[in-house]
Design an enzyme around this catalytic site. Structure first.
Site, PDB file in Angstrom:
ATOM      1  N   GLY A  68       0.820  -1.203   0.000  1.00  0.00           N
ATOM      2  CA  GLY A  68       0.000   0.000   0.000  1.00  0.00           C
ATOM      3  C   GLY A  68       0.857   1.257   0.000  1.00  0.00           C
ATOM      4  O   GLY A  68       0.707   2.123  -0.842  1.00  0.00           O
ATOM      5  N   ILE A 128      -0.600  -5.154   5.510  1.00  0.00           N
ATOM      6  CA  ILE A 128      -0.315  -4.750   4.129  1.00  0.00           C
ATOM      7  C   ILE A 128       1.017  -5.336   3.659  1.00  0.00           C
ATOM      8  O   ILE A 128       1.721  -4.763   2.840  1.00  0.00           O
ATOM      9  CB  ILE A 128      -0.363  -3.216   3.974  1.00  0.00           C
ATOM     10  CG1 ILE A 128       0.695  -2.511   4.842  1.00  0.00           C
ATOM     11  CG2 ILE A 128      -1.738  -2.707   4.381  1.00  0.00           C
ATOM     12  CD1 ILE A 128       0.764  -0.992   4.564  1.00  0.00           C
ATOM     13  N   ILE A 165      11.383  -3.989  19.757  1.00  0.00           N
ATOM     14  CA  ILE A 165      11.111  -4.578  18.440  1.00  0.00           C
ATOM     15  C   ILE A 165      10.269  -5.825  18.667  1.00  0.00           C
ATOM     16  O   ILE A 165      10.699  -6.776  19.316  1.00  0.00           O
ATOM     17  CB  ILE A 165      12.442  -4.892  17.722  1.00  0.00           C
ATOM     18  CG1 ILE A 165      13.228  -3.594  17.469  1.00  0.00           C
ATOM     19  CG2 ILE A 165      12.170  -5.634  16.406  1.00  0.00           C
ATOM     20  CD1 ILE A 165      12.494  -2.547  16.648  1.00  0.00           C
ATOM     21  N   ASN A 208       9.063  -8.093  16.624  1.00  0.00           N
ATOM     22  CA  ASN A 208       9.468  -9.292  15.904  1.00  0.00           C
ATOM     23  C   ASN A 208      10.623  -8.903  14.988  1.00  0.00           C
ATOM     24  O   ASN A 208      10.413  -8.206  13.992  1.00  0.00           O
ATOM     25  CB  ASN A 208       8.277  -9.845  15.090  1.00  0.00           C
ATOM     26  CG  ASN A 208       8.632 -11.113  14.321  1.00  0.00           C
ATOM     27  OD1 ASN A 208       9.789 -11.325  13.931  1.00  0.00           O
ATOM     28  ND2 ASN A 208       7.646 -11.946  14.085  1.00  0.00           N
ATOM     29  N   THR A 229      10.077  -9.603  11.054  1.00  0.00           N
ATOM     30  CA  THR A 229       9.170  -8.739  10.285  1.00  0.00           C
ATOM     31  C   THR A 229       9.654  -7.288  10.328  1.00  0.00           C
ATOM     32  O   THR A 229       9.513  -6.561   9.344  1.00  0.00           O
ATOM     33  CB  THR A 229       7.723  -8.846  10.806  1.00  0.00           C
ATOM     34  OG1 THR A 229       7.706  -8.553  12.197  1.00  0.00           O
ATOM     35  CG2 THR A 229       7.161 -10.231  10.566  1.00  0.00           C
ATOM     36  N   GLN A 243      10.590  -4.857   7.132  1.00  0.00           N
ATOM     37  CA  GLN A 243      10.089  -3.503   6.938  1.00  0.00           C
ATOM     38  C   GLN A 243      11.213  -2.528   6.658  1.00  0.00           C
ATOM     39  O   GLN A 243      11.120  -1.686   5.772  1.00  0.00           O
ATOM     40  CB  GLN A 243       9.313  -3.058   8.184  1.00  0.00           C
ATOM     41  CG  GLN A 243       7.959  -3.697   8.292  1.00  0.00           C
ATOM     42  CD  GLN A 243       7.111  -3.356   7.100  1.00  0.00           C
ATOM     43  OE1 GLN A 243       6.727  -2.213   6.902  1.00  0.00           O
ATOM     44  NE2 GLN A 243       6.859  -4.333   6.239  1.00  0.00           N
ATOM     45  N   LYS A 251       7.679   1.271  19.362  1.00  0.00           N
ATOM     46  CA  LYS A 251       7.321   2.400  18.504  1.00  0.00           C
ATOM     47  C   LYS A 251       7.276   1.891  17.068  1.00  0.00           C
ATOM     48  O   LYS A 251       7.591   0.744  16.774  1.00  0.00           O
ATOM     49  CB  LYS A 251       8.340   3.529  18.655  1.00  0.00           C
ATOM     50  CG  LYS A 251       8.331   4.139  20.055  1.00  0.00           C
ATOM     51  CD  LYS A 251       9.202   5.380  20.181  1.00  0.00           C
ATOM     52  CE  LYS A 251      10.606   5.060  20.574  1.00  0.00           C
ATOM     53  NZ  LYS A 251      11.333   6.218  21.161  1.00  0.00           N
ATOM     54  N   GLU A 290       8.610   3.101   8.707  1.00  0.00           N
ATOM     55  CA  GLU A 290       8.901   4.282   7.892  1.00  0.00           C
ATOM     56  C   GLU A 290      10.233   4.905   8.265  1.00  0.00           C
ATOM     57  O   GLU A 290      10.831   5.634   7.466  1.00  0.00           O
ATOM     58  CB  GLU A 290       7.764   5.297   8.028  1.00  0.00           C
ATOM     59  CG  GLU A 290       6.466   4.719   7.468  1.00  0.00           C
ATOM     60  CD  GLU A 290       5.322   5.694   7.427  1.00  0.00           C
ATOM     61  OE1 GLU A 290       4.384   5.445   6.667  1.00  0.00           O
ATOM     62  OE2 GLU A 290       5.338   6.700   8.153  1.00  0.00           O
TER      63      GLU A 290
END
Lengths: 739, 317
Positions: free
Chosen positions: A248, A475, A623, A625, A628, A632, A695, A699
């Protein structure tokens, strides 16, 4: 549950499941093709028809006439819906342009019709038979030109509604004028396309006045609400289902034309209707990251300490649109007593600009972190050292407001150590490997941590399964997995005993996926619901819930122990709650930090840039995981490499559209562009941000990486490029000799 | 996509005859370009003649020591052929620089020669394009033209030929073998196979109506060092900004064809006399009549630099 004071010790701290590198629980479904994406729900409706959208062929003007006759006569066609016969439509809160245009045309490829036919092929063939005559109007397609008269714009997301459009602290102009070392440069970032793998797609089916839409949407409740508003029906009559989403990056935050046209087509034809946007529609029909023009001024003392810093950014959007908030990070990232940030917003007639991965910070950091590299050179300071010297543990605009946790310096130092930063030549253009020019670059990473309320329902079933339901979306990020980990940790069960159901408006409203808030907020919502479920379990078993521990399928308190399953022998237990946020983000600035390091090679003959290796060190709270989270961050680093080196929507300023509107023309990185990536997470747990003490991180990975690449290229060539993307034509004529 | 009819041809001559007599007919081989264009209605054939079953998929030695490559030899097969790798390395390298593994598995030799431009305005049916819709005008000339042609262009069209394979074949002096509806065969030198746009950019080759490519022949090997240098913004799976196919001999003489600059692979044999003097004087002659746009003016120095890179590669092998 209201989170209004720092988290104390809680069951998540055990980190027996949370924080472990668990593979995605939805992985087997995806790798075997059994995870149904929006267009692939083959069993939810019978006898679907297919819709093909017609997009405007002009950038600005109006439809003078539209001849549907040939399309309506074409084989298999059931109906053609246009603005003329669609009935009165509202406009959702989140989309800027109307999703069904006509007769006024707001932008290129704005949907003006949907042709519904028995087959996909018939629908697309008939769509090409609609004859449209346009009355062209002059549009505003040139950002430079439009910015000349653009007014100042407020940050639309600012909590201070009455804040002035410029943010000022101290006396910037005076301090800058007197600074011993000054930098004053202009930077440009282009329009960019999300270009996620799965295009927007929806299946719409009416049952009386109830509408169900199987779609691909990051924010179920926003989309559902805006579709109801658009269609003028009660929200309760709309169900949105979006269990799997093929990427997305912000392009699916909002309702788009696929869902609206599928709903209208289904209404008009009396059949369920499937609509997918074709790839060439993505840049012009949907949204994109707006281009920016940025000016940065920094004044520093000879010791490298910033005395004055100003960041001004201009961008454009359709009428009633929003600025790209590229100055966000500059308000918070570095110390300095005298500060100025402002944004200008030009009204333009290009397609809608909107959020794309780390809106604001991504293009803002691309500029700011080149500026810091330039300042370091002017000062004769190492770029890592300059950033370290300007660290701040408080909000520089509000000194009584500390950061909740800020380990930027550790990220920079540890990254420099791991990367072998000392091998970087301070003199640019000095290192060769055959005909390759080599360079290293760094940049800080910074992205704010955002908080959105998030709800969940948790059910302990009689067979011992823990079922989590929330309208949270996955997503491609790993939401299924971290939510399962959270519930498993809280209920003391194996992760295999947890079933996670997402992406359905029948479930409690969650934070959704966006702004890197999804992971922390949605798991906090699951945490809250699990706290309630634990209370219910304890009550059934006669335990004091405050003292009970949940572990290995048992509940224990003192020397008493019972099986968790004993609590549901007489019937399942259900708990629902949501996390709501108190004032901790007012008293503490909550942000995430990192440092990017890049080694790049530039072909001394052709100027081609090839990245050799990348490292990111991230400090983003707990963190949840590492597997994952790493995915990211490396995805974001890859996207940042694309932004640095190749991604640009080319604007045709006469015709008013993005020309390179497919994946052949809009290049994103391929595997060969990304040879080696490493990610390190600092061990943190931030008790000011949530019960999860986590957190966002997704991004953070894109923020700054573009500048780290650009700085590495500069270090390789000695040619400074301030206009992204850094393509070979921008430094070709000034490269050092290699032969 | 518009509806179309489909048949499988049984012989090359019959295929040519069918193509000539059937309104709106097109051959289809790998379909890697044609099907995409049909989906976008840039190409709207009414009839497809499938030539995949014609047995034109062999690579054979010719009597004069060259190689005859069947029209339907897949790009992957051709690039991997030991004779090609040994004696025509520039061709193997050019093929592997193009597209992706999946596409090369489907794409054929003849189809590669016939692939159409990647000009973004050609790809958008809302825009005027003399190549797609003759007489409608060219939106690219004053539009976004970074990727487009700098030489041999016309007022009607500045599109480029996107093939890598064809650039290598131009350097190797390949010939295109064809058959027509009467069974007549001919050989077209690759230099004469692709046309410049002139005022009819929709006519891209010198093939006659219905004429079917049956093979591409390569003359006997010329030796030398073979280099294919493709310049692009990303490291793989992108069309060339500029590409250079070079065959360089020990004495510094050689042949150089350039891609990404024109409507056809660009080679000026006379300019090759200047190769021993270095890339600068060679490139100046190669691009003597170039008329770049503001967007693509960088291709002029880039050609010179890419030729220099290729010559440097050759020296180091």
């Amino acid at each position: 549950m209201k989170f209004d004071r720092p988290a104390e010790a809680n069951p998540i701290d055990r980190m027996q499941v949370v924080g472990r590198a668990h593979p995605r629980i939805d992985g087997p479904l995806k790798t075997t093709g059994r995870a149904p994406y929006a267009y692939e729900h083959h069993d939810v409706v019978t006898n679907p028809a297919y819709g093909a959208i017609v997009g405007s062929a002009i950038g600005k003007g109006r439809i003078a006439s539209m001849n549907l006759a040939e399309a309506e006569r074409a084989p298999g066609v059931l109906t053609v819906v246009t603005a003329e016969n669609a009935g009165k439509l509202g406009k959702g809160k989140f989309n800027t342009a109307k999703l069904l245009g006509g007769p006024e045309i707001d932008h290129y490829h704005q949907a003006i019709a949907v042709v519904v036919a028995e087959t996909f092929e018939q629908a697309t063939a008939a769509a090409a038979l609609i004859r449209v005559e346009y009355a062209h109007a002059d549009g505003r397609f040139d950002l430079e030109e439009a910015l000349k008269t653009a007014p100042l714009a407020k940050d639309p997301n600012s909590p201070e509604k009455d804040a002035p459009p410029e943010s000022r602290t101290g006396e910037f102009e005076q301090a800058f004028a007197q600074a011993p070392v000054k930098l004053d440069e202009l930077y440009a970032t282009p329009d960019q396309s999300h270009s996620m793998m799965e295009p927007h797609a929806s299946i719409a089916a009416w049952n009386g006045d109830k509408l169900t839409v199987w779609t691909s949407n990051q924010m179920i409740d926003w989309g559902r609400t805006d579709l109801a508003t658009t269609l003028g029906i009660p929200k309760d009559n709309v169900r949105f289902v979006s269990p799997y989403i093929g990427g997305g990056f912000g392009c699916k935050l909002f309702l788009r034309s696929d869902a609206v046209m599928a709903a209208l087509g289904a209404k008009a034809s009396g059949r369920p209707v499937k609509v997918a946007l074709p790839r060439p529609f993505i840049p012009n029909n949907t949204t994109h990251r707006p281009a920016t023009r940025q000016r940065i001024r920094i004044g520093a003392g000879a010791d490298g300490r910033i005395i004055a810093i100003a960041h001004e950014s201009g961008s454009g959007d359709l009428p009633d649109g929003q600025p790209e908030t590229a100055t966000n990070q500059t308000r918070l990232l570095y110390a300095g007593a005298n500060r100025l940030t402002s944004m200008r917003l030009a009204v333009m007639d290009l397609p809608e600009g909107n959020a794309m991965r780390a809106p604001g910070e991504a293009p803002g950091m691309m500029a700011l972190e080149i500026a810091m590299d330039e300042l370091a050179e002017k000062l004769g300071l190492d770029p890592v050292e300059l950033r370290v010297r300007n660290d701040t543990q408080i909000d520089p605009e509000k000194p009584d407001r500390p950061f909740s946790q800020r380990n930027l310096v550790r990220c920079l130092r540890e990254g420099a150590e791991r990367f072998g930063w000392t091998r970087r030549s301070a003199t640019p253009g000095a290192v060769r490997d055959g005909h390759w020019l080599l360079g290293m670059g760094t940049a800080a990473a910074f992205r704010n941590n955002l908080l959105i309320p998030s709800g969940a329902r948790v059910r302990l079933e009689r067979d011992g399964l823990v079922v989590v339901e929330t309208d949270m979306t996955d997503i491609g990020t790993g939401s299924y997995t971290i939510i399962a980990q959270t519930a498993a940790e809280m209920m003391g069960v194996d992760i295999g005993k947890v079933v996670v159901r997402l992406g359905d408006s029948a479930f409690p409203v969650s934070a959704g996926s966006g702004g890197q808030f999804g992971a922390n907020c949605s798991t906090s919502g699951v945490y809250a619901a699990c706290v309630k479920l634990r209370e219910a379990v304890a009550q059934r078993l006669g335990f004091n819930s405050a003292e009970a521990t949940f572990s290995d399928g048992h509940v224990m308190s003192g020397n008493r122990s019972a099986k968790l399953a004993d609590a549901v022998r007489e019937g399942e237990l259900v708990a629902e709650d949501k996390i709501e946020w108190g004032g901790l983000d007012k008293s503490y600035q909550q942000s995430t930090f990192g440092a990017h390091f890049v080694e790049a090679a530039v072909d001394g003959f052709t100027g081609e840039v090839r990245i050799r290796r990348m490292l990111a060190v991230c400090a983003a709270g707990r963190i949840l995981n590492p597997t994952t989270a790493r995915s990211q961050v490396i995805g974001a680093m890859t996207m940042g490499a694309g932004a640095a080196l190749m991604e640009e929507l080319a604007v045709d300023k006469r015709r008013g559209f993005f020309v390179n509107h497919d994946l052949a023309g809009y290049e994103v990185p391929v595997h060969a562009d990304i040879p080696h990536q490493e990610v390190i997470f600092l061990e943190e747990a931030d008790d000011k941000v949530s019960p999860m003490k986590a957190k966002g991180v997704a991004e953070l990975g894109i923020c700054g990486v573009g500048a780290a690449v650009a700085n590495a290229v500069y270090n390789a060539t000695g040619v400074r490029v301030r206009n992204y993307p850094v393509t070979l034509d921008k430094h070709l004529d000034r490269l050092p000799e290699v032969s | 996509m518009k509806e179309f009819t489909y048949e499988r041809a049984t012989s090359p001559q019959e295929a040519a005859a069918k193509a000539r007599e059937t309104l709106g007919a097109k051959f289809i081989a790998g379909g890697t370009n044609l099907l995409d264009l049909m989906k976008l209605e840039i190409e709207t054939p009414q009839h497809l003649i499938d030539v995949n079953g014609l047995g034109l998929d062999k690579i054979e030695n010719t009597q004069n020591g060259g190689l005859r490559i069947g029209a339907l030899v897949r790009n992957t097969t051709l690039a991997a052929d030991m004779r090609v790798r040994k004696d025509y390395g520039v061709l193997s390298r050019a093929l592997l620089a193009g597209a992706s593994g999946q596409l090369r598995n489907k794409a054929t030799t003849a189809g590669n020669l016939l692939q159409r431009t990647r000009c973004p305005y050609f790809y958008d049916t809302n825009q005027p394009c003399n190549k797609r819709n003759p007489g409608s005008g060219c939106a690219a000339i004053e539009g976004f033209s970074r990727q487009l042609g700098v030489i041999g262009t016309s007022k009607a069209c500045i599109a480029t030929n996107p093939s890598d394979m064809a650039v290598a074949m131009r350097a190797l002096d390949a010939e295109v073998e064809t058959v027509d509806e009467m069974g007549r065969t001919r050989k077209i030198p690759i230099a004469e196979f692709h046309r410049l746009p002139g005022d009819s950019p929709h006519i891209e080759t010198t093939l006659a109506d219905g004429e079917l490519i049956t093979a591409v022949t390569l003359p006997r090997p010329v030796g030398g060092i073979h280099v294919y240098r493709k310049v692009r913004d990303r490291a793989s799976y992108a069309f060339a900004l500029v590409s250079v196919a070079a065959v360089v001999q020990r004495d510094g003489s050689g042949r150089v064809a350039v891609g990404g600059v024109a409507h056809k692979p660009w080679r000026v044999e006379d300019a090759e006399a200047d190769l021993p003097k270095g890339p600068k004087s060679f490139s100046a002659r190669l691009l003597a009549d170039a008329k770049p746009t503001t967007d693509n003016a960088f291709k002029i120095p880039l050609v010179e630099r890419t030729v220099a890179a290729a010559l440097n590669d050759a020296r180091q092998q």
